[in-house]
Write a protein that holds these residues in place. Sequence first.
Motif, PDB file in Angstrom:
ATOM      1  N   CYS A   1      -2.236  -8.873   1.460  1.00 54.91           N
ATOM      2  CA  CYS A   1      -2.714  -9.266   0.129  1.00 54.91           C
ATOM      3  C   CYS A   1      -3.951  -8.434  -0.203  1.00 54.91           C
TER       4      CYS A   1
ATOM      5  N   ILE B   1       1.663  -8.327  -1.412  1.00 61.70           N
ATOM      6  CA  ILE B   1       1.288  -7.981  -2.776  1.00 61.70           C
ATOM      7  C   ILE B   1       0.004  -7.158  -2.750  1.00 61.70           C
TER       8      ILE B   1
ATOM      9  N   THR C   1       4.108  -4.919  -9.777  1.00 67.05           N
ATOM     10  CA  THR C   1       3.871  -6.253  -9.221  1.00 67.05           C
ATOM     11  C   THR C   1       5.167  -7.039  -9.128  1.00 67.05           C
ATOM     12  N   ARG C   2       5.996  -6.982 -10.160  1.00 61.56           N
ATOM     13  CA  ARG C   2       7.283  -7.689 -10.121  1.00 61.56           C
ATOM     14  C   ARG C   2       8.150  -7.173  -8.974  1.00 61.56           C
TER      15      ARG C   2
ATOM     16  N   CYS D   1       5.508 -16.815  -3.740  1.00 60.84           N
ATOM     17  CA  CYS D   1       6.774 -16.386  -3.128  1.00 60.84           C
ATOM     18  C   CYS D   1       7.176 -17.342  -2.012  1.00 60.84           C
TER      19      CYS D   1
ATOM     20  N   VAL E   1       6.852  -8.622  -5.737  1.00 62.54           N
ATOM     21  CA  VAL E   1       7.223 -10.028  -5.627  1.00 62.54           C
ATOM     22  C   VAL E   1       8.683 -10.153  -5.202  1.00 62.54           C
TER      23      VAL E   1
ATOM     24  N   ARG F   1      -5.824 -12.788  -6.952  1.00 57.88           N
ATOM     25  CA  ARG F   1      -4.496 -12.869  -7.563  1.00 57.88           C
ATOM     26  C   ARG F   1      -3.381 -12.515  -6.591  1.00 57.88           C
TER      27      ARG F   1
ATOM     28  N   GLN G   1      -2.476 -15.438  -4.535  1.00 54.64           N
ATOM     29  CA  GLN G   1      -1.771 -16.436  -5.338  1.00 54.64           C
ATOM     30  C   GLN G   1      -0.316 -16.035  -5.558  1.00 54.64           C
ATOM     31  N   GLU G   2      -0.092 -14.758  -5.853  1.00 52.26           N
ATOM     32  CA  GLU G   2       1.280 -14.267  -6.061  1.00 52.26           C
ATOM     33  C   GLU G   2       2.094 -14.407  -4.775  1.00 52.26           C
TER      34      GLU G   2
END
Length: 202
Positions: A70, A20, A43-44, A85, A47, A77, A80-81
């Motif tokens: 990352c 990410i 971002t989606r 996953c 992910v 963030r 965290q994302e």
Amino acid sequence: MAFLQQLRDPACTAIGEVGIDLTSNCSCAGQCPKPAECRQQVTRDQVTTLTTVLQGAVVEGGGRPVIIHCKDGGSGRAAQEALGCFRRVPGASTLAVHWHCFTGSVDDIEAWRQLLPNLHIGVTAISLRAPSTRLALGGIDPSRLLLESDAPYLVPTGAGVGINSPWLLRHTLEELASLRGDNLYLLASQLNANARGFYSFE
């Protein structure tokens, strides 16, 4: 899927880097009409890609390490994302994970280690700049560290200016050893053994 075909290739020794990156710009040509929405879509998509790669690594990876990227400019963030996953993919907690170019905190390492017992932390020149990351690196078991050049980027402190290269890794090693209070040569030997073991180098 081409990705799964590559995983079945015996020449494939690791998976990634993938992850990410919240600092990436959108792909719109010219001025983006809806930057916030576009950023959320990027971002989606990241992910989705990371989740797909982790699923493939679990099913077809054959124990190969996964290299995770990352980047978010310091907000935390992205980590965290990415960790989310791993949580959503059954079996992902068993993967060997190399967190590339670590810039996180003590809390990040604790959260990731709780889920990923075979987590290794990649140290580059930029990893040694933020106080919170330096604090985290000072307390990690040396058997969990991997030294990275990230060449041609991120010229180490004290190495001058220009293009980075693996030949400059000594500068990063020296700064890391000083930070941790470790003997330079013992740490170098440990990091070499870590890389050979983690990536099954002969």
